[in-house]
Design an enzyme around this catalytic site. Sequence first.
Site, PDB file in Angstrom:
ATOM      1  N   GLU A   1       0.818  -1.209   0.000  1.00 46.35           N
ATOM      2  CA  GLU A   1       0.000   0.000   0.000  1.00 46.35           C
ATOM      3  C   GLU A   1       0.853   1.260   0.000  1.00 46.35           C
ATOM      4  O   GLU A   1       0.525   2.237  -0.657  1.00 46.35           O
ATOM      5  CB  GLU A   1      -0.958   0.009   1.198  1.00 46.35           C
ATOM      6  CG  GLU A   1      -2.121  -0.962   1.070  1.00 46.35           C
ATOM      7  CD  GLU A   1      -2.985  -0.687  -0.158  1.00 46.35           C
ATOM      8  OE1 GLU A   1      -2.965   0.443  -0.678  1.00 46.35           O
ATOM      9  OE2 GLU A   1      -3.678  -1.616  -0.603  1.00 46.35           O
TER      10      GLU A   1
ATOM     11  N   GLN B   1       0.234   6.631  -5.380  1.00 45.52           N
ATOM     12  CA  GLN B   1       0.545   7.414  -6.587  1.00 45.52           C
ATOM     13  C   GLN B   1       1.511   6.696  -7.520  1.00 45.52           C
ATOM     14  O   GLN B   1       2.276   7.335  -8.255  1.00 45.52           O
ATOM     15  CB  GLN B   1       1.127   8.783  -6.189  1.00 45.52           C
ATOM     16  CG  GLN B   1       0.177   9.620  -5.376  1.00 45.52           C
ATOM     17  CD  GLN B   1      -1.012  10.069  -6.179  1.00 45.52           C
ATOM     18  OE1 GLN B   1      -0.901  10.920  -7.040  1.00 45.52           O
ATOM     19  NE2 GLN B   1      -2.174   9.473  -5.909  1.00 45.52           N
TER      20      GLN B   1
ATOM     21  N   LEU C   1      11.907   4.746  -7.230  1.00 47.79           N
ATOM     22  CA  LEU C   1      10.463   4.615  -7.001  1.00 47.79           C
ATOM     23  C   LEU C   1       9.797   5.975  -6.750  1.00 47.79           C
ATOM     24  O   LEU C   1       8.593   6.121  -6.928  1.00 47.79           O
ATOM     25  CB  LEU C   1      10.209   3.668  -5.827  1.00 47.79           C
ATOM     26  CG  LEU C   1       8.817   3.047  -5.702  1.00 47.79           C
ATOM     27  CD1 LEU C   1       8.367   2.397  -7.006  1.00 47.79           C
ATOM     28  CD2 LEU C   1       8.799   2.011  -4.576  1.00 47.79           C
TER      29      LEU C   1
ATOM     30  N   TYR D   1      -6.573   7.033   3.681  1.00 46.52           N
ATOM     31  CA  TYR D   1      -6.770   5.965   2.700  1.00 46.52           C
ATOM     32  C   TYR D   1      -6.058   4.679   3.129  1.00 46.52           C
ATOM     33  O   TYR D   1      -6.664   3.596   3.188  1.00 46.52           O
ATOM     34  CB  TYR D   1      -6.265   6.353   1.292  1.00 46.52           C
ATOM     35  CG  TYR D   1      -6.030   5.107   0.485  1.00 46.52           C
ATOM     36  CD1 TYR D   1      -7.100   4.389  -0.031  1.00 46.52           C
ATOM     37  CD2 TYR D   1      -4.747   4.551   0.342  1.00 46.52           C
ATOM     38  CE1 TYR D   1      -6.914   3.190  -0.693  1.00 46.52           C
ATOM     39  CE2 TYR D   1      -4.548   3.357  -0.317  1.00 46.52           C
ATOM     40  CZ  TYR D   1      -5.635   2.686  -0.830  1.00 46.52           C
ATOM     41  OH  TYR D   1      -5.446   1.489  -1.461  1.00 46.52           O
TER      42      TYR D   1
ATOM     43  N   ASP E   1      -9.563   5.469  -2.637  1.00 46.76           N
ATOM     44  CA  ASP E   1      -8.406   5.864  -3.442  1.00 46.76           C
ATOM     45  C   ASP E   1      -8.925   6.485  -4.744  1.00 46.76           C
ATOM     46  O   ASP E   1     -10.119   6.723  -4.908  1.00 46.76           O
ATOM     47  CB  ASP E   1      -7.520   4.645  -3.719  1.00 46.76           C
ATOM     48  CG  ASP E   1      -8.207   3.683  -4.670  1.00 46.76           C
ATOM     49  OD1 ASP E   1      -9.452   3.658  -4.687  1.00 46.76           O
ATOM     50  OD2 ASP E   1      -7.512   2.970  -5.406  1.00 46.76           O
TER      51      ASP E   1
ATOM     52  N   CYS F   1     -13.657   0.365 -15.147  1.00 43.36           N
ATOM     53  CA  CYS F   1     -14.080   1.760 -14.969  1.00 43.36           C
ATOM     54  C   CYS F   1     -12.851   2.656 -15.046  1.00 43.36           C
ATOM     55  O   CYS F   1     -12.548   3.417 -14.148  1.00 43.36           O
ATOM     56  CB  CYS F   1     -14.787   1.922 -13.626  1.00 43.36           C
ATOM     57  SG  CYS F   1     -15.738   3.442 -13.458  1.00 43.36           S
TER      58      CYS F   1
ATOM     59  N   THR G   1       7.155  16.531 -10.162  1.00 46.90           N
ATOM     60  CA  THR G   1       5.721  16.790 -10.069  1.00 46.90           C
ATOM     61  C   THR G   1       5.385  18.251 -10.315  1.00 46.90           C
ATOM     62  O   THR G   1       4.454  18.564 -11.034  1.00 46.90           O
ATOM     63  CB  THR G   1       5.204  16.407  -8.667  1.00 46.90           C
ATOM     64  OG1 THR G   1       5.639  15.089  -8.375  1.00 46.90           O
ATOM     65  CG2 THR G   1       3.700  16.473  -8.619  1.00 46.90           C
TER      66      THR G   1
END
Length: 383
Positions: free
Chosen positions: A72, A77, A115, A155, A173, A225, A333
């Site tokens: 998790e 992301q 990562l 989350y 999430d 979905c 980012t």
Amino acid sequence: MASKKRQCLLADLCSRDDHRKPEHSKMNTSIDPQVARIRASLLAWYDAHRRDLPWRAKSGVRADPYAVWLSEIMLQQTTVATVGPYFGNFKAQWPTVGAMAAGSLDEILVAWQGLGYYARARNLYKCAGVVVSEHGGVFPETEDELRKLPGIGSYTAAAIASIAFDQPCVPVDGNIERVTARLYDIDIPLPKGKKDIHAAAQSFISKDRPGDFAQAMMDLGSGVCAPRSPKCDICPLNADCQAYKTGNPARLPVKAPKKIRPERCCVVFWLENADGDVLMQKRPETGLLGGMTGFVSTSWREGAWPEPTEIETASPLSIEWAEIPGEAVHVFTHFRLTMRVLKGKAQKGANVDGFWVAPTVFAEHALPTVMKKVIKLVGENPS
DNA sequence: GAGCCGTGGAA
DNA sequence: TTTCCAAGGCT
């Protein structure tokens, strides 16, 4: 009128919310039939189509909390495909929380290199320590207790509680957010719309297979979905999907417009000693690439290259530098970095800030990808 | 609450 | 090439 419809829906969801009823109330007596149908359809679909993932237990088997936690954190992301090999490496190197807590942060960072979001690695190590020192090496089973641990937010707490311990909670999430927004046709732009979407998602809480339900929602969001081209024709929930009925599921959830990504520039110093070792430094423990290893550079200026005086000031040694042709570009980012590299040779015994690393053992250090791009550029231009 | 915090792959 | 985004958390 769309908002009125939504208000009714949410009021409805709250009034019939079975999870808010007292413990002694009978199960499944007041559950909204639509919610019950969604649960049943989704679980049946999951039993037939569930993904086989390295951290996921076989059907009907309780998952290993350590594996659930580790996966998790890595999956925050980050795509399943990217996480795969990292998860395997971590499990092999640190089979238990105890083993991880007994290791060092530097070892964790080396294994985590590439990562991204390195604060996750720092918190991972911190969390392992807390689990050992304050919980006897056993993960707590409730959402509230898990939420207190480093790196575990709302989350992840719900995800671990439901998947590893079958606690009745719904981890919301990006997948579940998207599925829920479409099911109830909620078109308030994120992040403002999160409130309504999360409230709606809570209506799914059930004591019946909560872990499977959460993972089913994620698998559905991932494979059916999907964000861009949802396969509504094969979706097990299409009969109950408001967005499918009324029009355009692919546009949901609506997101606020993105901000432009600024450009930053810097000059990197590639300094070699007589043995061919290269000068490196360990970055500060917090902030961007915190705790990782990198090369000396000027500050990362926004919009313009550093002035000659700034380059001179930032250089680790006052020597003759030769510029390497080309540039290295890396996109973070919130900004885009373009780097030029100056190459120089240090005299024997030169006094510099940092440590020397032989190129053959670069891999032993925690090098973020942006630094590997510097190495690549230098390698493409042998002197 | 909005900004910070990586990276690689798909469209 | 550019844009989007992937099992978010922290400050």
